[in-house]
Design a protein around this motif. Structure first.
Motif, PDB file in Angstrom:
ATOM      1  N   THR A 190       0.800  -1.222   0.000  1.00 45.01           N
ATOM      2  CA  THR A 190       0.000   0.000   0.000  1.00 45.01           C
ATOM      3  C   THR A 190       0.830   1.269   0.000  1.00 45.01           C
ATOM      4  O   THR A 190       0.270   2.351  -0.029  1.00 45.01           O
ATOM      5  N   THR A 191       2.144   1.149   0.024  1.00 44.09           N
ATOM      6  CA  THR A 191       2.964   2.355  -0.037  1.00 44.09           C
ATOM      7  C   THR A 191       3.406   2.602  -1.473  1.00 44.09           C
ATOM      8  O   THR A 191       3.585   1.665  -2.258  1.00 44.09           O
ATOM      9  N   LYS A 192       3.584   3.844  -1.781  1.00 41.70           N
ATOM     10  CA  LYS A 192       3.985   4.239  -3.134  1.00 41.70           C
ATOM     11  C   LYS A 192       5.312   3.614  -3.539  1.00 41.70           C
ATOM     12  O   LYS A 192       5.486   3.176  -4.680  1.00 41.70           O
ATOM     13  N   TRP A 193       6.250   3.541  -2.619  1.00 37.40           N
ATOM     14  CA  TRP A 193       7.608   3.163  -2.979  1.00 37.40           C
ATOM     15  C   TRP A 193       7.846   1.666  -3.034  1.00 37.40           C
ATOM     16  O   TRP A 193       8.784   1.219  -3.679  1.00 37.40           O
ATOM     17  N   THR A 194       7.014   0.869  -2.384  1.00 36.22           N
ATOM     18  CA  THR A 194       7.234  -0.580  -2.371  1.00 36.22           C
ATOM     19  C   THR A 194       7.322  -1.145  -3.783  1.00 36.22           C
ATOM     20  O   THR A 194       8.278  -1.825  -4.135  1.00 36.22           O
ATOM     21  N   LEU A 253       7.767   0.398  -6.606  1.00 35.98           N
ATOM     22  CA  LEU A 253       8.837   0.996  -7.400  1.00 35.98           C
ATOM     23  C   LEU A 253      10.210   0.438  -7.013  1.00 35.98           C
ATOM     24  O   LEU A 253      11.038   0.157  -7.884  1.00 35.98           O
ATOM     25  N   LEU A 270      12.748   9.764  -4.408  1.00 38.60           N
ATOM     26  CA  LEU A 270      12.793   8.932  -3.203  1.00 38.60           C
ATOM     27  C   LEU A 270      13.928   9.417  -2.309  1.00 38.60           C
ATOM     28  O   LEU A 270      15.081   9.460  -2.727  1.00 38.60           O
ATOM     29  N   THR A 311      11.887   1.675   3.349  1.00 41.55           N
ATOM     30  CA  THR A 311      11.244   0.735   2.428  1.00 41.55           C
ATOM     31  C   THR A 311      12.054  -0.550   2.317  1.00 41.55           C
ATOM     32  O   THR A 311      11.498  -1.649   2.387  1.00 41.55           O
ATOM     33  N   ALA A 339      -2.768   1.115 -13.808  1.00 46.33           N
ATOM     34  CA  ALA A 339      -2.523   2.536 -13.539  1.00 46.33           C
ATOM     35  C   ALA A 339      -2.193   3.278 -14.834  1.00 46.33           C
ATOM     36  O   ALA A 339      -2.683   4.395 -15.063  1.00 46.33           O
TER      37      ALA A 339
END
Length: 136
Positions: free
Chosen positions: A31-35, A37, A59, A67, A111
């Motif tokens: 649920t995190t943006k960076w996971t 990526l 980042l 992360t 997305a």
């Protein structure tokens, strides 16, 4: 008034809606943006910390550290420290991490396909929110 509940079996049963449900706990990883990526940046093989920072524009060092630590804790990324001076540290997807890539790629594809629609919906919502409240 209809007080029947929908058949929850397709959601994993009633426990699927509980905070302590094991699958819900694991879903929190993604649920995190960076996971996604960070995991995507590791798809082609091991990378060093600063290499990841260069690849992942925007980042911060702190967020990358958090992360990677979280992904290592969850068993999705391994961290290898080499006894060199200065120490060399590589990060790599584990087998478990690789098994999640298909899901992350599907989310990324969705997305990409629907980004314009989501942005248009956000803009429309924001525009409505700026309007004065009118009595019904």
């Amino acid at each position: 008034m209809d007080t029947t509940f929908p058949d929850l079996r397709r959601y994993g049963g009633a426990e699927a809606f509980l905070r302590v449900c094991k699958p819900n706990t694991v879903l929190g990883i993604f649920t995190t943006k960076w996971t996604g990526l960070v995991m995507g940046a590791l798809l082609d093989g091991p990378r060093r910390f600063n290499e990841l920072r260069r690849i992942l524009d925007g980042l911060t060092q702190k967020m990358l550290s958090q992360t990677l630590r979280s992904l290592e804790r969850d068993g999705l990324v391994s961290r290898t420290v080499y006894p060199t001076i200065p120490p060399r540290v590589d990060y790599e997807l584990t087998e478990l991490g690789r098994s999640a890539i298909g899901v992350l790629q599907a989310i990324g594809e969705w997305a990409g396909e629907h980004a314009d629609e989501v942005i248009a919906a956000r803009n429309a919502y924001d525009e409505r929110a700026r309007e004065p409240v009118r009595p019904v």
